[in-house]
Design a protein around this motif. Structure first.
Motif, short mmCIF file in Angstrom:
data_model
loop_
_atom_site.label_atom_id
_atom_site.label_comp_id
_atom_site.label_asym_id
_atom_site.label_seq_id
_atom_site.Cartn_x
_atom_site.Cartn_y
_atom_site.Cartn_z
N THR A 187 -40.43 24.18 -26.63
CA THR A 187 -39.88 25.43 -26.08
C THR A 187 -40.69 25.94 -24.89
N PRO A 188 -42.02 26.15 -25.05
CA PRO A 188 -42.77 26.67 -23.90
C PRO A 188 -42.79 25.69 -22.73
N GLY A 189 -42.82 24.40 -23.02
CA GLY A 189 -42.83 23.39 -21.94
C GLY A 189 -41.57 23.51 -21.09
N LYS A 190 -40.44 23.61 -21.79
CA LYS A 190 -39.16 23.69 -21.10
C LYS A 190 -39.04 24.97 -20.28
N THR A 196 -34.17 33.22 -24.28
CA THR A 196 -33.12 33.06 -23.27
C THR A 196 -33.07 34.29 -22.35
N THR A 197 -33.21 35.47 -22.95
CA THR A 197 -33.24 36.71 -22.15
C THR A 197 -34.44 36.72 -21.21
N HIS A 216 -31.51 27.04 -30.16
CA HIS A 216 -31.16 27.32 -31.55
C HIS A 216 -31.17 26.04 -32.41
N ALA A 217 -30.72 24.95 -31.81
CA ALA A 217 -30.66 23.68 -32.55
C ALA A 217 -32.03 23.03 -32.70
N ASN A 218 -32.99 23.49 -31.89
CA ASN A 218 -34.32 22.85 -31.89
C ASN A 218 -35.45 23.87 -32.09
N PRO A 219 -35.42 24.59 -33.20
CA PRO A 219 -36.44 25.64 -33.42
C PRO A 219 -37.80 25.03 -33.76
N LEU A 246 -28.49 26.85 -22.77
CA LEU A 246 -29.91 26.88 -23.13
C LEU A 246 -30.09 27.49 -24.53
N TYR A 247 -29.37 28.59 -24.80
CA TYR A 247 -29.50 29.26 -26.11
C TYR A 247 -29.15 28.31 -27.26
#
Ligand SMILES: [Zn+2]
Ligand SMILES: [Zn+2]
Length: 436
Positions: free
Chosen positions: A53-56, A135-136, A41-44, A36-37
């Motif tokens: 990001t929030p959707g996922k 991720t945390t 990282h690849a899709n900022p 996931l991290y």
């Protein structure tokens, strides 16, 4: 107050077996979390444009049994787990990236591009490490969901947009974060650190990060031929005097024990060698901790700019124009009680060598807005070191020899940051929400 003291006493009885079990469970999650991290990282995504990001992440925490609300304060996520009587704990992660062209050389380095509010295209990178925070956030939600029998109370997991532009926390508060959802008694967050070796936790009691004011100064003069200065009022000479005089606010006017910064980061004027322009434009960043020092600096900028213009003989209708941009960023304050308690708690759990007191810094962070909305609550943001041990030792612990946060080269040891931060967050949550 009483409760926290009791909690400190209770914590010292935590068995090594319990600590080992938590650590093992987190390490079991790590392969999946690192996938996931790397994907994050690849899709900022740039500030206030966080969509994917929030959707996922919302979908992931929904699977864990949280009540999930999306689009809070534009793109924020609030995930609530009610688990019996007890305090309400808010855990926040920020999720935005920066307009930086990544140069880490990592196999999963970002090639993403985005659009800034002015329409210009820019490369995008998680150069502040918010991907470790996200991720945390999920890893902690997983632990708390699977350990529901070991705590009692309510957890409010907040995924916040727009930290880098200072709009996310206030946006979520304005959209009812404390009225539509359980109002927190405790506020927690962490930030990865480029100033600590990987896996070391830093806590700053009291003011941890600074007020930030962004100031535009238009210094007017009277333009003309570069060979006839006597017919002009040269705004470049005047603005130069202002730049120098502004430094005396910090060095001569405020108490030396109160931190402050006045930086002129941009100075633009003129078009050609032999033309004296009609104006010069300055852009300033102004940092402080207390409201008193903030006022002294902002009033002082106004007074010095005007005073220097008068000294230069500039007419009254051409006095400098000063704009303090709104909204300004406010200092982040770690309440003494919770920051001291977490220092003891983490020292007992991780060992004293992994917990240090970090010095306050003049960078800014909008996590403090949640506490400012109700100062009776307990709040702490802590640091988790991300500098790989070998690099830290090669630099002799001198952070100036290492890439800082926001650098195109910042590549935290993500696995250590995420596992340490998840363990710290979970230990803190289990302690704050201890069954009575
Ligand atoms: Zn940042
Ligand atoms: Zn950051």
């Amino acid at each position: 107050m009483k409760k926290l003291l009791l909690l400190v006493a209770a914590m010292s009885s935590t068995t090594p077996a319990a600590a080992a079990t938590l650590s093992e469970a987190i390490h079991g999650d790590m392969p999946q979390l690192m996938t996931l991290y790397r994907e994050l990282h690849a899709n900022p995504e740039l500030s206030m444009q966080e969509v994917r990001t929030p959707g996922k992440l919302a979908a992931e925490v929904r699977k864990l049994g949280f009540e999930v609300t999306e689009h809070v304060g534009k793109t924020g996520v609030v995930a609530v787990m009610r688990n019996g009587p007890g305090p309400v704990l808010l855990i926040r992660a920020d999720m935005d990236a920066l307009p930086v062209h990544e140069e880490t050389g990592l196999p999963f380095a970002s090639k993403a591009v985005g659009k800034l509010p002015d329409g210009t295209t820019t490369p995008v990178m998680h150069a502040c490490g918010h991907d470790t925070h996200i991720t945390t956030w999920l890893a902690t939600a997983r632990r708390l969901a699977s350990m529901k029998d070991q705590w009692s109370g309510t957890v409010v997991m907040v995924l916040q947009p727009g930290e880098e532009v200072g709009l996310g926390a206030t946006g979520m508060l304005a959209d009812g974060l404390f009225t539509r959802f359980p109002k927190p008694d405790y506020l927690l967050a962490f930030h990865d650190s480029a100033s600590l070796p990987a896996g070391v936790i830093g806590i700053t009691p009291g003011y941890a990060l600074a007020n930030i004011d962004t100031v535009d100064l238009v210094v007017k003069g009277v333009g003309g031929h570069g060979a006839y200065p006597q017919t002009t009022k040269d705004p470049i000479v005047l603005a130069s005097r202002i730049v120098m005089a502004l430094q005396t606010l910090v060095s001569r006017e405020k108490n030396p024990l109160d931190p402050a910064v006045v930086t002129v980061g941009s100075f633009h004027a003129g078009t050609k060698h032999n033309i004296i322009p009609a104006e010069a434009k300055l852009q300033l960043t102004v940092r402080s901790y207390t409201p008193e020092v903030r006022k002294l600096l902002l009033d002082g900028i106004q007074r010095i700019a005007r005073g220097e213009a008068i000294a230069a003989g500039v007419p009254e209708d051409k006095m400098p124009m000063i704009t303090v941009q709104q909204p300004a960023g406010n200092a982040t304050f770690n309440t003494e009680q919770l920051s001291a308690h977490l220092t003891t708690l983490f020292s007992n759990h991780f060992g004293k060598d992994r917990v240090v007191e970090s010095k306050p810094i003049m960078a800014s962070e909008d996590f403090g807005e949640f506490w400012r909305a109700d100062k009776t609550k307990q709040s702490t943001i802590f640091w988790v070191g991300g500098v790989p041990k070998a690099k830290w030792e090669a630099a002799g612990g001198d952070e100036t020899k290492l890439p800082s946060l926001h650098s195109a080269f910042w590549a935290p040891e993500a696995e250590t940051v995420i596992s340490t931060a998840t363990e710290a967050m979970t230990v803190a949550a289990l302690d704050i929400l201890k069954k009575s």
